[in-house]
Design a protein around this motif. Structure first.
Motif, PDB file in Angstrom:
ATOM      1  N   GLN A  87       7.894   7.047  96.773  1.00 44.77           N
ATOM      2  CA  GLN A  87       7.963   6.753  98.217  1.00 44.77           C
ATOM      3  C   GLN A  87       8.970   7.654  98.934  1.00 44.77           C
ATOM      4  OE1 GLN A  87       8.455   2.310  97.449  1.00 44.77           O
ATOM      5  NE2 GLN A  87       7.135   2.281  99.263  1.00 44.77           N
ATOM      6  N   CYS A 120       4.125  -2.925 102.519  1.00 43.24           N
ATOM      7  CA  CYS A 120       4.694  -1.769 101.814  1.00 43.24           C
ATOM      8  C   CYS A 120       5.475  -0.921 102.808  1.00 43.24           C
ATOM      9  CB  CYS A 120       3.555  -0.957 101.199  1.00 43.24           C
ATOM     10  SG  CYS A 120       4.080   0.487 100.259  1.00 43.24           S
ATOM     11  N   LEU A 121       6.593  -0.410 102.363  1.00 43.79           N
ATOM     12  CA  LEU A 121       7.413   0.459 103.213  1.00 43.79           C
ATOM     13  C   LEU A 121       6.680   1.750 103.565  1.00 43.79           C
ATOM     14  CD1 LEU A 121      10.817  -0.017 101.367  1.00 43.79           C
ATOM     15  CD2 LEU A 121      10.337  -0.729 103.717  1.00 43.79           C
ATOM     16  N   HIS A 161       4.218  -4.214  91.857  1.00 36.82           N
ATOM     17  CA  HIS A 161       4.004  -3.398  93.065  1.00 36.82           C
ATOM     18  C   HIS A 161       4.698  -2.045  92.889  1.00 36.82           C
ATOM     19  CE1 HIS A 161       3.794  -3.043  97.665  1.00 36.82           C
ATOM     20  NE2 HIS A 161       4.611  -2.062  97.326  1.00 36.82           N
ATOM     21  N   HIS A 218       3.211   2.096  92.251  1.00 35.53           N
ATOM     22  CA  HIS A 218       3.550   3.348  92.956  1.00 35.53           C
ATOM     23  C   HIS A 218       3.729   4.508  91.978  1.00 35.53           C
ATOM     24  CE1 HIS A 218       3.780   2.143  97.123  1.00 35.53           C
ATOM     25  NE2 HIS A 218       4.699   1.220  96.916  1.00 35.53           N
TER      26      HIS A 218
HETATM   27 ZN    ZN Z   1       5.272  -0.254  98.279  1.00 37.03          ZN
END
Ligand code: ZN
Ligand code: FHF
Length: 187
Positions: A65, A114-115, A157, A161
């Motif tokens: 991310q 989600c960010l 989660h 990613h």
């Molecule tokens: Zn996420």
């Protein structure tokens, strides 16, 4: 310091890559990254700092991310009790791996966000209710833990990613709230 500007959003191809394992012993760079990721989560859950820095509250963060394709996650799960600041789970995990999981599945009643996703995606995200996990900790020591319920959902989660999977990949497009028998709904 990590802020929202450092977080890449859906559409960026890094979020769809399988991230690379980190080398052990951990590099100073990877240790620092893990510390910065944990600081972000703590700041994002501090009402004053989150407001100042414009952070969206988060309980987990994965290195992809941040456009860094490495198998590093941070999780910081508050216990919900405002009197007691002790988190139920707080760790930076390098090369986390699910060794085994329950037959029973579970999902969050509220769905997930989600960010890296700036929109609401409704629907149940069905995951394993319990997982046995190995990872390398910040001190370079191999750990093996069992997690269940909310903590297990958050870690799944994050590990998704590392494998290029987004939470909405798990949502049934025909019927986002369809559930098979026996799935635990965590409220
Ligand atoms: Zn996420
Ligand atoms: C979150 N926020 O942390 C969500 C998003 C189920 O890869 O859950 O995208 F700040 C990581 C208490 C309870 C305090 C909930 C895993 C969700 C992971 C981050 N916030 C919260 C809190 C939250 C994502 N993410 C909605 C931002």
């Amino acid at each position: 310091m990590i802020t929202m500007e450092d977080i890449i959003r859906e559409g960026n191809p890094t979020l769809r890559e399988v991230a690379h394992e980190v080398t052990v012993p951990l590099s100073d760079e990877d240790i620092k990254l893990g510390q910065d990721m944990m600081e972000f989560l703590k700041n994002s859950q501090d009402p004053v700092k989150a407001e100042e820095l414009g952070l969206r509250g988060g309980v987990g963060l994965a290195a992809p991310q941040l456009d860094i394709s490495k198998r590093i996650i941070a999780v910081h799960v508050p216990n919900g009790d405002l009197e007691n600041p002790e988190p139920t789970l707080s760790a930076v995990m390098y090369n986390p791996k699910i060794l085994s999981h329950s037959v029973q599945d579970a999902c969050l009643g509220e769905g997930e966000g989600c960010l890296s996703v700036d929109r609401e995606v409704p629907g149940y995200v069905v995951r394993h209710n319990k997982i046995t996990l190995s990872y390398i900790d910040t001190d370079g020591v191999k750990q093996k833990i069992r997690l269940k319920n909310y903590e297990a959902i958050v870690v799944q989660h994050e590990i998704d990613h590392l494998n290029g999977v987004m939470f909405y990949d798990h949502i049934n497009p025909e019927n986002p709230y369809a559930l098979k028998d026996g799935v635990l709904v965590i409220e």
